[in-house]
Design a protein around this motif. Structure first.
Motif, PDB file in Angstrom:
ATOM      1  N   SER A 108       1.536   3.779   8.132  1.00 11.65           N
ATOM      2  CA  SER A 108       1.710   2.796   7.077  1.00 11.65           C
ATOM      3  C   SER A 108       3.243   2.394   7.068  1.00 11.65           C
ATOM      4  O   SER A 108       3.400   1.289   6.472  1.00 11.65           O
ATOM      5  CB  SER A 108       1.644   3.786   5.675  1.00 11.65           C
ATOM      6  OG  SER A 108       0.021   4.383   5.633  1.00 11.65           O
TER       7      SER A 108
ATOM      8  N   GLN B 150      -3.185   1.571   1.557  1.00 12.07           N
ATOM      9  CA  GLN B 150      -3.764   2.744   1.544  1.00 12.07           C
ATOM     10  C   GLN B 150      -4.494   3.202   0.020  1.00 12.07           C
ATOM     11  O   GLN B 150      -5.164   3.637   0.134  1.00 12.07           O
ATOM     12  CB  GLN B 150      -2.985   3.638   2.429  1.00 12.07           C
ATOM     13  CG  GLN B 150      -3.507   4.934   2.701  1.00 12.07           C
ATOM     14  CD  GLN B 150      -2.838   5.899   3.421  1.00 12.07           C
ATOM     15  OE1 GLN B 150      -1.414   5.644   3.622  1.00 12.07           O
ATOM     16  NE2 GLN B 150      -3.787   6.834   4.204  1.00 12.07           N
TER      17      GLN B 150
ATOM     18  N   ASP C 199      -4.792  -0.927   5.872  1.00 15.61           N
ATOM     19  CA  ASP C 199      -4.466   0.518   5.623  1.00 15.61           C
ATOM     20  C   ASP C 199      -5.552   1.416   5.374  1.00 15.61           C
ATOM     21  O   ASP C 199      -5.785   1.416   4.165  1.00 15.61           O
ATOM     22  CB  ASP C 199      -3.072   0.885   4.800  1.00 15.61           C
ATOM     23  CG  ASP C 199      -2.247   2.067   5.637  1.00 15.61           C
ATOM     24  OD1 ASP C 199      -2.969   2.889   6.277  1.00 15.61           O
ATOM     25  OD2 ASP C 199      -1.212   2.303   5.027  1.00 15.61           O
TER      26      ASP C 199
HETATM   27 MG   LIG Z   1      -0.676   6.093   5.711  1.00 15.33          MG
END
Ligand SMILES: [Mg+2]
Ligand SMILES: Nc1ncnc2c1ncn2[C@@H]1O[C@H](COP(=O)(O)OP(=O)(O)OP(=O)(O)O)[C@@H](O)[C@H]1O
Length: 235
Positions: free
Chosen positions: A59, A104, A180
């Protein structure tokens, strides 16, 4: 799900170059070195899967590529944007006009409806208002959420929130799409449709696609596989 409407375009994807790229976070007086010398060449228009253990920095690397934070050191060039040297308004424009980001944790604005969240992605673009509304409706339809446009994130399931985040990323037809774990909350059938949608976007609009995933199903769709471990990309 329908496909995002488009006109045929030349390849608009951006190439990515990273050399000796480093990134650290400071926690109090401590500095945590997450990326420790990334070497990366990604061709314009390619579809790359980025994998690696939890905490490896996937990330973090996406946030540097997306211009969300400046790298600590090294070189990072996306298209003709040198992200070590891009600041302020130019960086904001890069994020708004070049990059589509599926976070994410979705990153939706809680006080806005699904439709408003998607439309907001075009706020700095030159797309005229009527086209914004049309593209927003198409993007929501493309992720199967036409019937949830007036819901706020808290009124949506996890998978629905994820799909709003995907609609928001694709609606501006980005030249770089960073995703993500884009299917982490979706069942297999919806996940496959979302992957088809990302592929269609890449084919029709020529974006470069970087997908972080722990899923073999998702990674299998990429034409290149990168593994991040111990702060470096293992080719
Ligand atoms: Mg991550
Ligand atoms: N803002 C921050 N401040 C301090 N440390 C951070 C910050 N963001 C991330 N880290 C640390 O950097 C490391 C890498 O985090 P990152 O979120 O990039 O991992 P990841 O590979 O995406 O993991 P996952 O698969 O669990 O999502 C972790 O050890 C994390 O604790």
């Amino acid at each position: 799900m329908t496909q995002v409407s488009s006109t045929a375009r030349a390849d608009r994807g951006v190439a990515i170059h990273a050399h000796a790229l480093t990134h650290s976070y400071s926690r109090g007086r401590q500095s945590v070195s997450v990326l420790r010398g990334i070497e990366l060449e990604i061709d314009a228009g390619s579809h790359v899967a980025l994998q690696g253990p939890s905490g490896a920095g996937k990330s973090t690397l996406l946030s540097l590529l997306g211009g969300l934070e400046p790298p600590s050191g090294g070189e990072l060039v996306v298209g003709d944007h040198d992200l070590r040297r891009t600041r302020g308004r130019a960086l904001a424009q890069y994020r708004r006009l070049i990059v589509g980001f599926v976070f994410q944790h979705f990153g939706l604005v809680e006080v806005l409806t699904a439709r408003e969240n998607v439309m907001l992605a075009m706020s700095l673009s030159r797309v005229p208002p009527a086209a914004r509304r049309r593209r927003t409706d198409e993007a929501l339809a493309a992720v199967g959420l036409s019937h949830r446009g007036t819901h706020r994130p808290a009124q949506l399931s996890g998978g629905e929130r994820q799909r709003v985040a995907i609609a928001r990323a694709i609606v501006k037809q980005p030249r770089l799409l960073l995703a993500d774990e884009p299917t982490g909350n979706l069942d297999d059938e919806v996940a496959v449709r979302v992957l088809d949608l990302l592929d269609a976007l890449r084919r029709e609009h020529g974006c470069t696609l970087v997908v972080v995933t722990h899923s073999a199903l998702v990674a299998a769709r990429a034409d290149r596989h990168l593994r991040l471990r111990d702060g470096v990309v293992q080719l």
